[in-house]
Design a protein around this motif. Structure first.
Motif, short mmCIF file in Angstrom:
data_model
loop_
_atom_site.label_atom_id
_atom_site.label_comp_id
_atom_site.label_asym_id
_atom_site.label_seq_id
_atom_site.Cartn_x
_atom_site.Cartn_y
_atom_site.Cartn_z
N ASN A 178 -5.52 39.67 -55.67
CA ASN A 178 -4.35 39.20 -54.92
C ASN A 178 -3.06 39.59 -55.63
O ASN A 178 -2.19 38.76 -55.89
N GLY A 179 -2.95 40.87 -55.93
CA GLY A 179 -1.76 41.35 -56.66
C GLY A 179 -1.34 42.71 -56.16
O GLY A 179 -1.70 43.14 -55.07
N THR A 180 -0.55 43.38 -56.99
CA THR A 180 0.00 44.69 -56.63
C THR A 180 -0.93 45.81 -57.11
O THR A 180 -1.85 45.57 -57.90
N PRO A 181 -0.66 47.03 -56.67
CA PRO A 181 -1.47 48.16 -57.17
C PRO A 181 -1.40 48.28 -58.70
O PRO A 181 -2.43 48.50 -59.35
N ALA A 182 -0.22 48.10 -59.29
CA ALA A 182 -0.11 48.20 -60.76
C ALA A 182 -0.91 47.08 -61.43
O ALA A 182 -1.56 47.30 -62.46
N ASP A 183 -0.90 45.87 -60.84
CA ASP A 183 -1.72 44.77 -61.36
C ASP A 183 -3.20 45.18 -61.39
O ASP A 183 -3.91 44.91 -62.36
N CYS A 184 -3.64 45.79 -60.30
CA CYS A 184 -5.06 46.17 -60.17
C CYS A 184 -5.48 47.11 -61.29
O CYS A 184 -6.55 46.95 -61.89
N VAL A 185 -4.61 48.09 -61.58
CA VAL A 185 -4.95 49.07 -62.61
C VAL A 185 -4.96 48.41 -63.99
O VAL A 185 -5.88 48.62 -64.79
N LYS A 186 -3.96 47.59 -64.26
CA LYS A 186 -3.92 46.89 -65.55
C LYS A 186 -5.15 46.00 -65.74
O LYS A 186 -5.81 46.05 -66.78
N LEU A 187 -5.42 45.17 -64.72
CA LEU A 187 -6.52 44.22 -64.82
C LEU A 187 -7.87 44.93 -64.95
O LEU A 187 -8.72 44.54 -65.74
N ALA A 188 -8.02 46.02 -64.18
CA ALA A 188 -9.28 46.77 -64.24
C ALA A 188 -9.50 47.34 -65.63
O ALA A 188 -10.58 47.18 -66.22
N ILE A 189 -8.47 48.00 -66.17
CA ILE A 189 -8.64 48.69 -67.45
C ILE A 189 -8.75 47.70 -68.61
O ILE A 189 -9.54 47.87 -69.52
N LYS A 190 -7.96 46.61 -68.54
CA LYS A 190 -7.94 45.67 -69.66
C LYS A 190 -9.08 44.65 -69.61
O LYS A 190 -9.49 44.14 -70.64
N GLU A 191 -9.55 44.30 -68.41
CA GLU A 191 -10.50 43.20 -68.30
C GLU A 191 -11.80 43.52 -67.56
O GLU A 191 -12.86 43.07 -67.97
N LEU A 192 -11.72 44.23 -66.45
CA LEU A 192 -12.87 44.32 -65.57
C LEU A 192 -13.84 45.44 -65.95
O LEU A 192 -15.03 45.34 -65.71
#
Ligand code: MN
Length: 256
Positions: A68-82
């Motif tokens: 439930n965020g922005t495209p930049a959030d998705c990339v950050k969250l994916a690389i850092k956490e998921l």
């Protein structure tokens, strides 16, 4: 390669599904994309609200994670956490609507790819020049071949490839041009309306007319029926003005 796939039209958009089907033939692909459409949010990130991640199925199989965020959030969250390991490439698209010229600044699609490069991962952004249910297949096939080329050659640090594809059948695409970012821009218009309580409000709308520009620009290549590839980076410095600016901030005392 290990790929992170995202977009700004949302995880349920057709463009990301068609691209996923092409890329998974060659690569291990994880989809992490916004839960709802985030077009034109640029490089915004979410700081004031929590980010929630939901698994999404398409065609009765696991497709990816909605955020439930922005495209930049998705990339950050994916690389850092998921993702257990960093991806080798971030791919963003296929966006509905061209991202050429100044529109690159507003584009959530390009910003997702830019975020990849900020985190040290090469990236490709891919858009199609139509906003009405085009055939995404030619663009997806081109993205697949370009991903192979990036795997073979790599990309310079902090650089992404911004790709725009004409919305015509594969046989009618004239070819591929390597271009620079032009000056095509979103031409805005405001519709003035009145709500049921008699308050005036405005709805911003508009379009991106493709112009014939001088030189090898993204917009003119697209207008002429070519796929355009523009290598871009996020350094906004105007290098030519550094020295003149120093001159007028620190004027040199003339000797004698
Ligand atoms: Mn979009």
């Amino acid at each position: 390669m290990r790929l992170l796939l995202t977009n700004d039209d949302g995880i349920y958009a057709k463009g990301i599904e068609v691209l996923y089907e092409q890329l998974r033939r060659d690569h291990e692909v994880l989809v992490v994309a916004p839960e709802t459409e985030q077009s034109a949010v640029g490089h915004a990130i979410t700081l004031m609200d929590p980010l929630r991640v939901k698994p999404v199925n398409r065609n009765r199989a696991f497709f990816g994670y909605a955020v439930n965020g922005t495209p930049a959030d998705c990339v950050k969250l994916a690389i850092k956490e998921l993702m257990e390991e960093r991806p080798d490439l971030v791919v963003s698209g296929i966006n509905l609507g061209a991202n050429v010229g100044i529109n690159v600044i507003y584009s959530g699609t390009v910003s997702a790819a830019t975020e990849g490069t900020v985190l040290g991962v090469p990236a490709i952004a891919i858009s199609i020049n139509s906003i009405r249910s085009p055939d995404f297949e030619p663009a997806a096939m081109f993205a697949r071949s370009l991903a192979r080329k990036v795997a073979a050659n790599g990309l310079p640090l902090r650089t992404l490839l911004n790709v725009n594809v004409p919305a015509v059948p594969a046989g009618e695409i004239k070819g591929v041009r390597v271009t620079r970012q032009g000056v095509t821009r979103f031409v805005e218009r405001f519709e003035r309306r009145v709500d049921p309580r008699d308050s005036v409000y405005y709805w911003q709308c508009g379009s991106t007319p493709l112009l014939e520009e001088d030189g090898d620009t993204d917009g003119s290549a697209l207008a002429a029926g070519y796929i355009s590839i523009t290598p871009i980076h996020y350094d906004l410095t105007n290098y030519a003005f550094l020295e003149p600016l120093r001159e007028w901030v620190f004027p040199r005392v003339k000797s004698r």
